[in-house]
Motif scaffolding. Structure first.
Motif, PDB file in Angstrom:
ATOM      1  N   GLU A 175       0.810  -1.220   0.000  1.00 55.77           N
ATOM      2  CA  GLU A 175       0.000   0.000   0.000  1.00 55.77           C
ATOM      3  C   GLU A 175       0.842   1.269   0.000  1.00 55.77           C
ATOM      4  O   GLU A 175       0.391   2.317  -0.453  1.00 55.77           O
ATOM      5  CB  GLU A 175      -0.927   0.000   1.230  1.00 55.77           C
ATOM      6  CG  GLU A 175      -1.921  -1.138   1.267  1.00 55.77           C
ATOM      7  CD  GLU A 175      -2.876  -1.098   0.091  1.00 55.77           C
ATOM      8  OE1 GLU A 175      -3.318   0.015  -0.280  1.00 55.77           O
ATOM      9  OE2 GLU A 175      -3.167  -2.165  -0.473  1.00 55.77           O
ATOM     10  N   THR A 176       2.038   1.175   0.541  1.00 57.08           N
ATOM     11  CA  THR A 176       2.892   2.374   0.648  1.00 57.08           C
ATOM     12  C   THR A 176       4.208   2.226  -0.096  1.00 57.08           C
ATOM     13  O   THR A 176       4.986   3.183  -0.158  1.00 57.08           O
ATOM     14  CB  THR A 176       3.208   2.673   2.126  1.00 57.08           C
ATOM     15  OG1 THR A 176       3.902   1.540   2.700  1.00 57.08           O
ATOM     16  CG2 THR A 176       1.936   2.947   2.913  1.00 57.08           C
ATOM     17  N   SER A 177       4.481   1.074  -0.657  1.00 57.82           N
ATOM     18  CA  SER A 177       5.792   0.814  -1.247  1.00 57.82           C
ATOM     19  C   SER A 177       6.110   1.772  -2.385  1.00 57.82           C
ATOM     20  O   SER A 177       5.316   1.952  -3.319  1.00 57.82           O
ATOM     21  CB  SER A 177       5.873  -0.621  -1.767  1.00 57.82           C
ATOM     22  OG  SER A 177       7.129  -0.854  -2.396  1.00 57.82           O
ATOM     23  N   PHE A 178       7.290   2.352  -2.312  1.00 56.24           N
ATOM     24  CA  PHE A 178       7.753   3.205  -3.399  1.00 56.24           C
ATOM     25  C   PHE A 178       7.774   2.449  -4.713  1.00 56.24           C
ATOM     26  O   PHE A 178       7.390   2.988  -5.765  1.00 56.24           O
ATOM     27  CB  PHE A 178       9.155   3.736  -3.084  1.00 56.24           C
ATOM     28  CG  PHE A 178       9.894   4.224  -4.302  1.00 56.24           C
ATOM     29  CD1 PHE A 178       9.641   5.487  -4.828  1.00 56.24           C
ATOM     30  CD2 PHE A 178      10.819   3.412  -4.942  1.00 56.24           C
ATOM     31  CE1 PHE A 178      10.307   5.928  -5.966  1.00 56.24           C
ATOM     32  CE2 PHE A 178      11.494   3.855  -6.072  1.00 56.24           C
ATOM     33  CZ  PHE A 178      11.229   5.111  -6.582  1.00 56.24           C
ATOM     34  N   PHE A 179       8.224   1.205  -4.689  1.00 55.99           N
ATOM     35  CA  PHE A 179       8.366   0.438  -5.925  1.00 55.99           C
ATOM     36  C   PHE A 179       7.025   0.299  -6.649  1.00 55.99           C
ATOM     37  O   PHE A 179       6.947   0.462  -7.876  1.00 55.99           O
ATOM     38  CB  PHE A 179       8.939  -0.949  -5.624  1.00 55.99           C
ATOM     39  CG  PHE A 179      10.279  -0.926  -4.984  1.00 55.99           C
ATOM     40  CD1 PHE A 179      11.338  -0.237  -5.555  1.00 55.99           C
ATOM     41  CD2 PHE A 179      10.503  -1.594  -3.785  1.00 55.99           C
ATOM     42  CE1 PHE A 179      12.585  -0.215  -4.966  1.00 55.99           C
ATOM     43  CE2 PHE A 179      11.751  -1.581  -3.183  1.00 55.99           C
ATOM     44  CZ  PHE A 179      12.791  -0.888  -3.766  1.00 55.99           C
ATOM     45  N   VAL A 180       5.974   0.029  -5.893  1.00 55.50           N
ATOM     46  CA  VAL A 180       4.647  -0.168  -6.491  1.00 55.50           C
ATOM     47  C   VAL A 180       4.143   1.132  -7.103  1.00 55.50           C
ATOM     48  O   VAL A 180       3.660   1.163  -8.248  1.00 55.50           O
ATOM     49  CB  VAL A 180       3.668  -0.710  -5.442  1.00 55.50           C
ATOM     50  CG1 VAL A 180       2.250  -0.770  -6.011  1.00 55.50           C
ATOM     51  CG2 VAL A 180       4.105  -2.092  -4.964  1.00 55.50           C
ATOM     52  N   PHE A 182       5.909   3.697  -7.999  1.00 59.08           N
ATOM     53  CA  PHE A 182       6.840   4.131  -9.038  1.00 59.08           C
ATOM     54  C   PHE A 182       6.449   3.570 -10.401  1.00 59.08           C
ATOM     55  O   PHE A 182       6.331   4.311 -11.390  1.00 59.08           O
ATOM     56  CB  PHE A 182       8.254   3.682  -8.646  1.00 59.08           C
ATOM     57  CG  PHE A 182       9.332   4.030  -9.633  1.00 59.08           C
ATOM     58  CD1 PHE A 182       9.495   5.321 -10.100  1.00 59.08           C
ATOM     59  CD2 PHE A 182      10.232   3.052 -10.061  1.00 59.08           C
ATOM     60  CE1 PHE A 182      10.511   5.637 -10.995  1.00 59.08           C
ATOM     61  CE2 PHE A 182      11.246   3.351 -10.950  1.00 59.08           C
ATOM     62  CZ  PHE A 182      11.386   4.654 -11.422  1.00 59.08           C
ATOM     63  N   VAL A 183       6.196   2.282 -10.474  1.00 63.41           N
ATOM     64  CA  VAL A 183       5.902   1.662 -11.779  1.00 63.41           C
ATOM     65  C   VAL A 183       4.454   1.885 -12.195  1.00 63.41           C
ATOM     66  O   VAL A 183       4.118   1.748 -13.389  1.00 63.41           O
ATOM     67  CB  VAL A 183       6.213   0.153 -11.769  1.00 63.41           C
ATOM     68  CG1 VAL A 183       7.669  -0.077 -11.404  1.00 63.41           C
ATOM     69  CG2 VAL A 183       5.295  -0.608 -10.821  1.00 63.41           C
ATOM     70  N   ALA A 184       3.584   2.255 -11.240  1.00 66.42           N
ATOM     71  CA  ALA A 184       2.175   2.469 -11.565  1.00 66.42           C
ATOM     72  C   ALA A 184       1.862   3.925 -11.896  1.00 66.42           C
ATOM     73  O   ALA A 184       0.720   4.241 -12.262  1.00 66.42           O
ATOM     74  CB  ALA A 184       1.297   2.018 -10.399  1.00 66.42           C
ATOM     75  N   SER A 185       2.841   4.806 -11.807  1.00 65.97           N
ATOM     76  CA  SER A 185       2.592   6.229 -12.034  1.00 65.97           C
ATOM     77  C   SER A 185       2.149   6.491 -13.467  1.00 65.97           C
ATOM     78  O   SER A 185       2.450   5.718 -14.388  1.00 65.97           O
ATOM     79  CB  SER A 185       3.865   7.032 -11.740  1.00 65.97           C
ATOM     80  OG  SER A 185       4.860   6.768 -12.714  1.00 65.97           O
TER      81      SER A 185
END
Length: 567
Positions: A175-180, A182-185
């Motif tokens: 829910e808060t992961s930068f990685f998630v 980042f790629v979903a932006s």
């Protein structure tokens, strides 16, 4: 700029070191802007670390057998010997196997490398997908490193481990992961949609992001359930370890006890200067706290929203570049571009990333805005723009990268000494005051606020880690974390969360925080020595020429800098 020179054997050795290190440290290669490694990850296992150290050993041995041909070679040889000898000494101390703190350890580096990733093309996002997919290997190798260190009795302090758990948990949470995110932006998906295999690449990115987040979950579990049980509660690292760390960050040997006493005196001097500036602003008897409160409420110094902040940063930076170029400094055309950015992180830091080797990625000043913060005080931060931009880090590092004509790639891209770089940036703040850019007492109070923090850090860092006697004003007895917190809170105008984070940083990264103010002191001493020599020779001291000569050397240890400029 001097005419282009024929590379020497020393240059070839230095360039070869950079070339050989890049595949052993892909994250570092990305930071330097070296192409070909953006798809790969750095490994931190003891075996991987030994590979990198073996390269340092072999290079250092070859360096001693390689003759110099000119003054540039002399500086290169001295700088490489100084840096690599300290790197070996640090490795042999065993503390590289306990590399964990709240700001600058692999825990943060494995995530932060994505902040400087190229994101403009489908190829860029293909590389990101590959790197994210391999990131679990990097995380697992880091766990292996810390486990090895613990087996050797080298364990970071419990405070650093506990804070590391919090940071890793945040990155691990889908829910808060930068990685998630980042790629979903939207920006990411807009580029990915142009790929012939857009759906496949999008899926690959999403799955890799979740795998990377899960790896951070394993790291958090390891820290919490295994390393924390072995971690010492004492934050102090002791004199032997501190002396080595101090020399590593400064590139100079200093008398730590004299420096501690100087820090106390410098802090008192700055507080007195702040008091005088507060009274200049609002009349006799006005306290520093009263002046700060009034300035914080003054609309003339307020910005609303990150768009306004970014525009103000850019305008202030651009104006400094325009004004100083061709007058006080010779700023090459590529270095005249500095991008001011709002960082993707939200920890409140302000920092600079240098340009890539070919300047396709420009130098950038980043402002990390904490959640919920929507107003910004320019009186506090004008000096910060000069610190991070021009004539601070951007001028210093941008010019170094630009000097391909006579500096090898190790000198231009890799050699970074904190005391040299951060000391120059603080020196640059005072220089801008001397040049009239802080004539507004409000801006000058902001500069002094930052200088006060840096002086306080000298006292706190040396005091706690060397367990020195604490002044009665701050609790008496011996310095510890609680006394340091009260002391720091009294000497900064920052939110409580920032104060605690900064204290945790100093406690886990010994010797780094004093490098700013001590570095400034050494820079000013070197300049004053140059002025004295000029006067003794019956010459007028040319400070612009001094700056040009000093910056042309690139970032080197401060003892090496002094030796080079004393001739």
């Amino acid at each position: 700029m001097t005419p282009e020179r024929t590379p020497s054997a020393i240059d070839a050795l230095a360039d070869d070191f950079v070339t050989q290190l890049a595949p052993l440290d892909p994250f570092g290669a990305t930071a330097l802007g070296l192409p070909g490694y953006d798809h790969d990850v750095t490994l931190y296992s003891p075996a991987a670390m030994e590979q990198r150290i073996d390269l340092v050993r072999r290079t250092l041995a070859a360096l001693e057998d390689t003759p110099t041909i000119d003054e540039i070679d002399d500086v290169t040889k001295a700088a490489m010997r100084e840096r690599m000898s300290l790197e070996l000494a640090t490795y042999e101390s065993g503390w590289d196997f306990a590399d964990l703190n709240v700001l600058a350890s692999p825990l943060q580096g494995m995530r932060d490398v994505f902040d400087i990733a190229r994101t403009a093309t489908v190829e860029d996002w293909t590389n990101i997908a590959s790197r994210l997919g391999r990131l679990p290997q990097s995380v697992d190798s880091y766990i292996e490193l810390l486990r090895h260190g613990a087996a050797q009795g080298r364990v970071p302090a419990l405070r650093q481990v506990n804070e590391g758990v919090k940071q890793a948990r945040e990155i691990a949470d889908p829910e808060t992961s930068f990685f998630v995110s980042f790629v979903a932006s939207a920006d990411a998906q807009a580029v990915v949609s142009q790929a012939p295999n857009a759906g496949e690449l999008s899926t690959q990115l999403s799955e890799a992001a979740l795998q990377a987040a899960a790896a951070y979950g394993r790291l958090a579990d390891f820290l919490d359930s295994e390393l924390a049980l072995q971690a010492p509660t004492d934050d102090a690292v002791g004199r032997e370890r501190y002396e080595l760390a101090s020399q590593l960050f400064l590139g100079a040997r200093i008398d730590l006890d004299e420096t501690y006493e100087w820090g106390l005196e410098e802090l008192a001097r700055i507080v007195a200067e702040q008091q005088a500036t507060a009274e200049e602003l609002y009349g006799p008897g006005t306290s520093i706290d009263e002046a700060v409160q009034r300035l914080d409420e003054d609309e003339r110094y307020l910005l609303h929203g990150t768009d306004a902040l970014k525009a103000w940063m850019q305008e202030t930076s651009d104006q400094a570049i325009t004004d100083l170029s061709g007058t006080h400094f010779d700023i090459p055309e590529p270095v005249r571009t500095l991008e001011c950015m709002i960082a993707p992180t939200q920890n409140g830091g302000i920092y600079y990333t240098p340009p890539s080797d070919d300047f396709s990625r420009p130098g950038r000043m980043w402002w990390s805005v904490p959640p919920g913060v929507t107003t910004f005080n320019t009186w506090r931060e004008k000096t910060t723009v000069y610190h991070e931009g021009v004539p601070g880090h951007h001028l210093q590092l941008g010019q170094t990268v630009y000097q391909r004509a006579h500096l090898n790639s190790w000198r231009r891209l890799m050699c970074w000494v904190s005391g040299h770089g951060e000391g120059w940036a603080l020196y640059a703040e005072r220089l801008m005051e001397e040049l009239g850019y802080l004539n507004d007492p409000a801006d000058r109070l902001g500069m002094l606020d930052g200088q006060r923090l840096r002086a306080a850090r000298v006292v706190l860092d040396i005091g706690v880690h060397l367990k020195k006697p604490c002044p009665e004003e701050w609790g008496g007895g011996i310095w510890d974390a609680d006394k340091a917190h009260r002391f720091l809170s009294a000497n900064v105008n920052m939110p409580a969360e920032f104060v605690q984070f900064e204290l945790n940083r100093y406690l886990g990264w010994p010797g780094q925080a004093p490098a700013y103010k001590v570095g400034q002191r050494l820079w000013e001493s070197i300049r004053d020595n140059a002025r004295t020599r000029a006067h003794d020779n019956g010459e007028e001291f040319d400070i612009a020429a001094f700056h040009a000569r000093a910056l042309a050397l690139g970032s080197v240890g401060l003892d090496v800098l002094k030796e080079a400029l004393d001739h």
